[in-house]
Design a protein around this motif. Structure first.
Motif, PDB file in Angstrom:
ATOM      1  N   ASN A 230       0.824  -1.213   0.000  1.00  0.00           N
ATOM      2  CA  ASN A 230       0.000   0.000   0.000  1.00  0.00           C
ATOM      3  C   ASN A 230       0.859   1.264   0.000  1.00  0.00           C
TER       4      ASN A 230
ATOM      5  N   CYS B  26       2.572   1.586  -3.496  1.00  0.00           N
ATOM      6  CA  CYS B  26       1.719   2.000  -4.626  1.00  0.00           C
ATOM      7  C   CYS B  26       1.056   3.358  -4.356  1.00  0.00           C
TER       8      CYS B  26
ATOM      9  N   LEU C  31      -0.884   4.410  -1.898  1.00  0.00           N
ATOM     10  CA  LEU C  31      -2.189   4.475  -1.233  1.00  0.00           C
ATOM     11  C   LEU C  31      -2.054   4.875   0.229  1.00  0.00           C
TER      12      LEU C  31
ATOM     13  N   MET D 283       1.783   7.717 -10.167  1.00  0.00           N
ATOM     14  CA  MET D 283       0.447   7.107 -10.111  1.00  0.00           C
ATOM     15  C   MET D 283      -0.098   6.732 -11.486  1.00  0.00           C
TER      16      MET D 283
ATOM     17  N   THR E 180      -0.249   0.481 -10.819  1.00  0.00           N
ATOM     18  CA  THR E 180      -1.588   0.226 -10.286  1.00  0.00           C
ATOM     19  C   THR E 180      -1.548  -0.952  -9.327  1.00  0.00           C
ATOM     20  N   LEU E 181      -2.643  -1.111  -8.600  1.00  0.00           N
ATOM     21  CA  LEU E 181      -2.745  -2.178  -7.598  1.00  0.00           C
ATOM     22  C   LEU E 181      -3.953  -3.042  -7.903  1.00  0.00           C
TER      23      LEU E 181
ATOM     24  N   ARG F  89     -10.624   4.334  -3.843  1.00  0.00           N
ATOM     25  CA  ARG F  89      -9.375   3.554  -3.823  1.00  0.00           C
ATOM     26  C   ARG F  89      -9.068   3.047  -5.231  1.00  0.00           C
TER      27      ARG F  89
ATOM     28  N   VAL G  89      -7.949   6.017  -7.422  1.00  0.00           N
ATOM     29  CA  VAL G  89      -6.570   6.430  -7.145  1.00  0.00           C
ATOM     30  C   VAL G  89      -5.591   5.418  -7.736  1.00  0.00           C
ATOM     31  N   THR G  90      -5.865   4.115  -7.537  1.00  0.00           N
ATOM     32  CA  THR G  90      -4.906   3.114  -8.029  1.00  0.00           C
ATOM     33  C   THR G  90      -4.883   3.033  -9.562  1.00  0.00           C
ATOM     34  N   LEU G  91      -5.939   3.524 -10.194  1.00  0.00           N
ATOM     35  CA  LEU G  91      -5.919   3.529 -11.668  1.00  0.00           C
ATOM     36  C   LEU G  91      -5.390   4.858 -12.219  1.00  0.00           C
ATOM     37  N   GLY G  92      -4.941   5.730 -11.311  1.00  0.00           N
ATOM     38  CA  GLY G  92      -4.328   6.986 -11.744  1.00  0.00           C
ATOM     39  C   GLY G  92      -5.326   8.070 -12.103  1.00  0.00           C
TER      40      GLY G  92
END
Lengths: 239, 232
Positions: A46, A49, A51, A74, A78-79, B132, B135-138
């Protein structure tokens, strides 16, 4: 993309869950992050990445020209989590979403989405609504979505936990292909040592918030240097 | 019993006769309620989303105030607005009492807390995992906001239905600030109240049935919007 951890610490209340002095991870390969429950694997993921924030220390990311920066890229990573959230729309629109965010041309979006669905066996489900998918289908959709924009780094947190063997095999195959074709750096947190043997090139073993040992997968799994690693890969329940 | 049947019969006669007074009242009722709900949406959804996704000092007290306002008796809202808008009041110079503008304002005051409260509850439960993902996909803040709107559209449509229900059925507040002036600020609910006081029950029932029909049509439309979100 290489990642460098510098004095990385995460503290919740009075409990230190992560304490990594200095470490660098290799680029363009699949790295397995393993360790007992509560070892700090997901916390590390986390933070890496972008977060979560570390309590102290920092993560450095290698840029395209080889310089390290502490700003998480970012747009380039990705996660994929154990239970990914799918947008309330169709499978194909879910997969195309990150490309739409990055304003890829429509033809590119359509072409890549079709190829990814074909590669992972989702073509018959292209128009299927996300909330009607099984666990395995949802995870495959999320994986196709995660790699659709060709990230430089892909973090996976137990992506095949609770998923049928066929879907697991398709996901692992896609991860290997993604790494080989596009040079994507992949980190995979997993409890499954057999999976590490199947797909990982490199392994980081974490226990009690610190990196106990890291190295090539074959070396670490077959001839571990540390006693704790030997017990873990030997199947002993550590807690 | 006859007056009830008479009322039902009269309702359909009024609808078919294109009675200009009735249609004027119906039109004004819809205009006031729909405009108030629209403005409340523009205010309430961003505020509800902000409250649902951010933590800050004083959030608890703000939420308690909003929850209180969600169940505020309309006559109290009407009374306060009337006092603020009356000639000696702080906004008296605008001479808004007994105007359609005042009726819209008071309905905004009643509907906005409902939209904020329902949006807040929806966002608080669902937003973390949606954001979430964003954010993780930009995604940018804006694209994440749009993603939230997209995935919460069914719940938000339910908030609109609740807000519209409050607005179209409201009588006390619009009576106080609007004054129920013939041809100017008379809406269906205040007209029904007046017809009842005059003993014209059948016409009151007729207007009541028209009000129910309109409410049914608008809610059917919003229900379709909600369902489309699920099936499209």
């Amino acid at each position: 993309m290489k990642l460098r951890f510098e004095n990385l610490t995460k503290i919740y209340g009075e409990r230190t869950v992560l304490n990594i002095a200095d470490a660098e991870t290799p680029s363009g390969i699949i790295t397995g992050v393993v360790g007992p429950n509560g070892a700090g694997k997901s916390t590390l993921l986390n933070i890496a990445c972008g977060l979560d924030e570390p309590t102290a220390g920092r993560v450095l990311y290698e840029t395209a020209n080889g310089v390290f920066t502490d700003r998480p890229p970012m747009k380039d990573m990705t996660l994929l989590s154990q239970k990914p959230y799918l947008i309330r729309t169709t499978v194909e629109k879910n997969i195309a979403y990150p490309m739409k965010l990055r304003r890829f041309p429509r033809e590119t979006r359509t072409g890549r989405t079709e190829k990814l669905m074909e590669a992972i066996g989702l073509t018959p489900l292209a128009k299927q609504k996300s909330w009607k998918l099984s666990g395995g289908e949802a995870q495959k959709t999320a994986l196709a979505r995660a790699i659709s924009f060709r990230p430089r780094v892909l973090f996976l947190d137990e992506p095949t936990s609770g998923i049928d063997n066929r879907s697991t095999a398709e996901i692992e195959s896609m991860l290997r292909a993604e790494c080989r074709k596009n040079g994507t750096t992949i980190f995979i947190v997993t409890h499954d040592i057999a999976q590490v043997r199947r797909i990982c090139d490199h392994v980081i073993f974490i226990a009690e918030g610190r990196i106990v040992e890291q190295g090539k997968a074959a070396q670490l799994l077959d001839t571990p240097r540390e006693e704790l690693t030997r017990r873990f890969v030997g199947g002993e329940l550590l807690y | 019993m006859d007056y009830i049947l008479d009322g039902i019969k009269k309702a359909f006669e009024l609808i078919a006769s294109f009675d200009s007074e009735i249609y004027g009242i119906v039109g004004l009722s819809l205009f006031v309620s729909l405009l108030a709900v629209f403005i409340s949406l523009l205010i309430g959804i961003p505020l509800g989303m902000g409250l649902g996704t951010r933590n800050f000092r004083g959030k608890g007290i703000i939420l308690r105030i909003i929850y209180t306002f969600m169940s505020m008796p309309p006559v109290i809202a009407g009374l306060f607005l009337f006092l603020i808008l009356m000639r000696r009041g702080p906004l008296g110079r605008y001479q808004l009492n007994y105007t359609v503008t005042a009726m819209i304002i008071v309905q905004i005051c009643l509907v906005t807390p409902i939209i904020i409260g329902l949006t807040y509850n929806l966002v608080r439960d669902k937003a973390p995992e949606i954001l979430r993902l964003g954010v993780t996909l930009g995604g940018s803040r804006w694209s994440n906001f749009l993603l939230l709107l997209h995935d919460l559209r069914r719940g938000l449509a339910a908030a609109v239905v609740s807000g519209f229900g409050r607005a179209i059925s409201e009588v006390g507040a619009v009576m106080i600030v609007g004054g129920n002036i013939t041809g100017k600020t008379r809406v269906m609910t205040t007209y029904i109240a007046e017809l009842k006081s005059m003993g014209d029950y059948s016409r009151a029932i007729a207007v009541g049935i028209i009000l129910l029909l309109i409410s049914f049509i608008v809610n059917t439309f919003l229900y379709q919007v909600q369902q489309r979100g699920e099936t499209e």
